[in-house]
Design an enzyme around this catalytic site. Structure first.
Site, short mmCIF file in Angstrom:
data_model
loop_
_atom_site.label_atom_id
_atom_site.label_comp_id
_atom_site.label_asym_id
_atom_site.label_seq_id
_atom_site.Cartn_x
_atom_site.Cartn_y
_atom_site.Cartn_z
N LEU A 116 74.20 29.15 -4.38
CA LEU A 116 75.66 29.18 -4.46
C LEU A 116 76.10 30.36 -5.34
CD1 LEU A 116 78.49 27.76 -4.09
CD2 LEU A 116 77.95 26.45 -6.16
N PRO A 120 76.85 37.28 -8.28
CA PRO A 120 77.22 38.05 -9.46
C PRO A 120 78.67 37.78 -9.92
CG PRO A 120 75.93 39.41 -7.98
CD PRO A 120 76.15 38.10 -7.28
N GLY A 149 80.19 32.42 -10.44
CA GLY A 149 79.40 31.47 -11.22
C GLY A 149 80.21 30.20 -11.36
N ARG A 180 74.12 17.09 -11.15
CA ARG A 180 74.42 16.99 -12.59
C ARG A 180 73.76 15.76 -13.22
NH1 ARG A 180 80.36 19.43 -11.10
NH2 ARG A 180 79.57 21.57 -10.95
N GLN A 188 65.01 22.01 -37.76
CA GLN A 188 65.38 21.92 -39.18
C GLN A 188 64.40 21.02 -39.93
OE1 GLN A 188 67.69 23.92 -40.13
NE2 GLN A 188 67.73 23.35 -42.29
N ILE A 189 64.02 19.92 -39.31
CA ILE A 189 63.09 18.98 -39.96
C ILE A 189 61.70 19.63 -40.11
CG2 ILE A 189 61.84 16.79 -39.58
CD1 ILE A 189 64.55 15.71 -38.40
N GLY A 229 61.29 22.73 -40.66
CA GLY A 229 61.41 23.87 -41.57
C GLY A 229 60.85 25.13 -40.90
N GLU A 271 74.27 24.36 -13.12
CA GLU A 271 74.93 23.27 -12.36
C GLU A 271 76.30 22.92 -12.94
OE1 GLU A 271 72.62 20.34 -10.49
OE2 GLU A 271 70.82 21.60 -10.45
N SER A 278 79.37 23.57 -19.51
CA SER A 278 80.06 22.45 -20.18
C SER A 278 81.57 22.55 -19.98
CB SER A 278 79.71 22.43 -21.66
OG SER A 278 78.33 22.15 -21.79
N1 CAA Z 1 83.59 16.47 -4.11
C1 CAA Z 1 84.28 16.69 -2.97
N2 CAA Z 1 85.21 17.64 -2.83
C2 CAA Z 1 85.46 18.41 -3.91
C3 CAA Z 1 84.79 18.24 -5.13
C4 CAA Z 1 83.84 17.21 -5.21
N3 CAA Z 1 83.16 16.98 -6.33
N4 CAA Z 1 85.25 19.15 -6.01
C5 CAA Z 1 86.18 19.87 -5.38
N5 CAA Z 1 86.31 19.41 -4.10
C6 CAA Z 1 87.23 19.89 -3.08
C7 CAA Z 1 88.66 19.71 -3.55
O1 CAA Z 1 89.13 18.41 -3.27
C8 CAA Z 1 89.37 20.77 -2.73
O2 CAA Z 1 89.54 20.30 -1.42
P1 CAA Z 1 90.98 20.38 -0.64
O3 CAA Z 1 91.34 21.84 -0.63
O4 CAA Z 1 90.67 19.83 0.71
O5 CAA Z 1 91.93 19.56 -1.44
C9 CAA Z 1 88.35 21.90 -2.67
O6 CAA Z 1 87.08 21.28 -2.88
C10 CAA Z 1 88.58 22.96 -3.71
O7 CAA Z 1 88.49 22.33 -4.97
P2 CAA Z 1 89.12 22.94 -6.28
O8 CAA Z 1 90.50 23.38 -6.02
O9 CAA Z 1 88.90 21.96 -7.38
O10 CAA Z 1 88.21 24.24 -6.50
P3 CAA Z 1 88.18 25.26 -7.68
O11 CAA Z 1 88.01 26.62 -7.12
O12 CAA Z 1 89.31 25.00 -8.64
O13 CAA Z 1 86.77 24.92 -8.42
C11 CAA Z 1 85.28 23.96 -10.03
C12 CAA Z 1 86.56 23.83 -9.19
C13 CAA Z 1 85.04 22.52 -10.49
C14 CAA Z 1 85.46 24.87 -11.23
C15 CAA Z 1 84.09 24.45 -9.14
O14 CAA Z 1 84.25 25.79 -8.76
C16 CAA Z 1 82.74 24.29 -9.83
O15 CAA Z 1 82.17 23.20 -9.86
N6 CAA Z 1 82.22 25.40 -10.40
C17 CAA Z 1 80.86 25.38 -10.97
C18 CAA Z 1 79.84 25.71 -9.93
C19 CAA Z 1 78.49 25.27 -10.29
O16 CAA Z 1 78.25 24.14 -10.75
N7 CAA Z 1 77.52 26.12 -10.04
C20 CAA Z 1 76.16 25.78 -10.25
C21 CAA Z 1 75.29 26.63 -9.38
S1 CAA Z 1 73.92 25.79 -8.73
C22 CAA Z 1 72.78 25.73 -9.96
O17 CAA Z 1 73.04 26.00 -11.10
C23 CAA Z 1 71.47 25.22 -9.52
C24 CAA Z 1 70.35 25.69 -10.32
O18 CAA Z 1 69.83 26.73 -10.10
C25 CAA Z 1 69.81 24.81 -11.37
#
Ligand code: CAA
Length: 380
Positions: free
Chosen positions: A125, A128, A131, A243, A336-337, A339, A363, A366
């Site tokens: 996902l 650059p 994120g 998560r 810390q424990i 040292g 993922e 915070s």
């Molecule tokens: N379940 C279902 N639908 C969801 C949802 C969920 N949890 N979250 C959002 N949606 C839907 C919304 O309902 C919306 O749908 P509609 O347009 O139909 O109403 C659509 O998705 C858009 O949602 P948002 O407007 O909330 O989107 P946003 O652009 O504001 O983003 C965000 C919200 C929570 C910040 C999101 O971008 C996000 O989670 N960002 C972090 C991404 C992430 O976790 N990346 C991790 C990469 S993978 C990884 O790290 C794996 C690894 O290697 C370990």
């Protein structure tokens, strides 16, 4: 409310603990130092059913619940957080995504081998410029008959170098925003698919994190997961479960930190007594244990909600937000424990701190978890 594990959950915990102590622990520090991917261990984890824990048995999975997954993830991550993330991505992002949203063809062709660790999966996902702002996808997938041509770059991809199968999010219609993103199953090694930069990381160094580049990669329509435009929701829904896995990974690191601190404080003497006899040390240990238990309960609650078919995105964001902070704090207190000994590589606690930090970042940082939690609080 019942706080008891079932017999199966206890059995899984014991099995994961034994594997983690016997196979992962002896080489974890060395693999961390050398950035060595645990190929053999991952193969064995597949054979033990740890790579497709929640996949139904008909697709070769272990057919277990999310609570079992959490207890196993904690035990694996306690000895080796790198193995933890390899397992977590394969289980909760790749296998879960395919089991829940994949077609029969996709489950037959990909899930069956991913579930037993015969194949390894990655989830692409991040880019650059995408994120936390995951919808800002620059990778494109342009329809060409029964195929799509994928072009773009993904970065920070866990398992990326060794993955046989990558779930790639790409824009199929820019004008539709988040509704114009789709997910594709991409086989490693197809023309145009390249593993690019390998990251030299602070922690989880024996897991592999790379950039992937796609140049006119031809992917069949059969490999699109769900309808065109379902990709962003697919990613968000899958990450809701992911998560829980990362919260469990953080728990493992936190518990390892507590156990190391307990052991050291009962061995180390200062001012004529074991340091565990000082109230200053005891209070630190008590706080660590209490916070870890609270994080464990949040994590298990989110898993139980998922298992009972109830909404769990809010709970899993809380679990990850809290457990990751607890892991960082526990590792800092353990250092810390210890040292000066905590600051050097003769003891494992410096590795725990380096490993813990990423749980506050991947993922969803915070800050992203707080966005998810606050939006849930404020909706309606
Ligand atoms: N379940 C279902 N639908 C969801 C949802 C969920 N949890 N979250 C959002 N949606 C839907 C919304 O309902 C919306 O749908 P509609 O347009 O139909 O109403 C659509 O998705 C858009 O949602 P948002 O407007 O909330 O989107 P946003 O652009 O504001 O983003 C965000 C919200 C929570 C910040 C999101 O971008 C996000 O989670 N960002 C972090 C991404 C992430 O976790 N990346 C991790 C990469 S993978 C990884 O790290 C794996 C690894 O290697 C370990």
């Amino acid at each position: 409310m019942n706080f008891d594990f079932t017999e199966t959950q206890l059995m899984i915990k014991e099995m994961a603990k034994k594997f983690s102590e016997d196979v992962l622990a002896p080489t974890a520090a060395e693999r961390d130092e050398k950035e060595e991917f645990p190929h053999d261990a991952v193969k064995q984890m597949g054979e033990l059913g740890l790579m497709g824990m929640m996949v139904p048995e008909q697709f070769n999975g272990a057919g277990l619940d999310t609570v079992s997954y959490v207890v196993a993830m904690e035990e694996i991550s306690k000895m080796d957080a790198s193995a933890g993330v390899i397992m977590s991505v394969n289980n909760s992002l790749v296998c879960y995504g395919l089991a829940e949203f994949g077609s029969d063809f996709q489950k037959e062709k990909y899930l069956k081998e991913l579930a037993i660790g015969k194949k390894l999966g990655a989830f692409a996902l991040s880019e650059p410029e995408a994120g936390s702002d995951a919808s800002n996808q620059k990778t494109t997938a342009v329809r060409d008959g029964d195929f799509y041509l994928i072009n773009g770059t993904k970065n920070f991809i866990t398992n990326g170098k060794y993955a046989d199968v990558v779930l790639v999010m790409a824009t199929t219609d820019k004008s539709k925003g988040t509704h114009g993103i789709s997910t594709f199953i991409v086989d490693k090694g197809i023309p145009g698919f390249e593993v690019a930069k390998k990251e030299n990381k602070l922690g989880i160094r024996s897991s592999d994190t790379v950039s992937l580049s796609f140049t006119d990669c031809r992917v069949s329509v059969e490999n699109r997961i769900g309808e065109e435009g379902f990709g962003f929701k697919f990613a968000m829904k899958t990450l809701d479960g992911g998560r829980i896995g990362i919260a469990a990974q953080a728990l493992g690191i936190a518990q390892a930190s507590l156990e190391a601190a307990l052991k050291y404080s009962k061995e180390r003497k200062a001012f004529g007594q074991f340091i565990a006899e000082f109230q200053g040390i005891q209070f630190k240990l008590a706080d660590m244990a209490t916070r870890i238990e609270a994080a464990r309960l949040l994590t298990l609650k989110s898993a139980a909600l998922k298992d009972s078919g109830k909404p769990y995105g809010h709970a899993s964001a809380m679990a990850k937000l809290y457990a990751s902070k607890v892991a960082v704090d526990a590792a800092l207190e353990a250092i810390q424990i210890h040292g000066g000994y905590g600051y050097v590589k003769d003891y494992p606690v410096e590795r725990y701190l380096r490993d813990a930090k990423i749980t506050e970042i991947y993922e969803g940082t915070s800050e992203v978890q707080r966005i998810v939690i606050a939006r849930n609080l404020l909706k309606d």
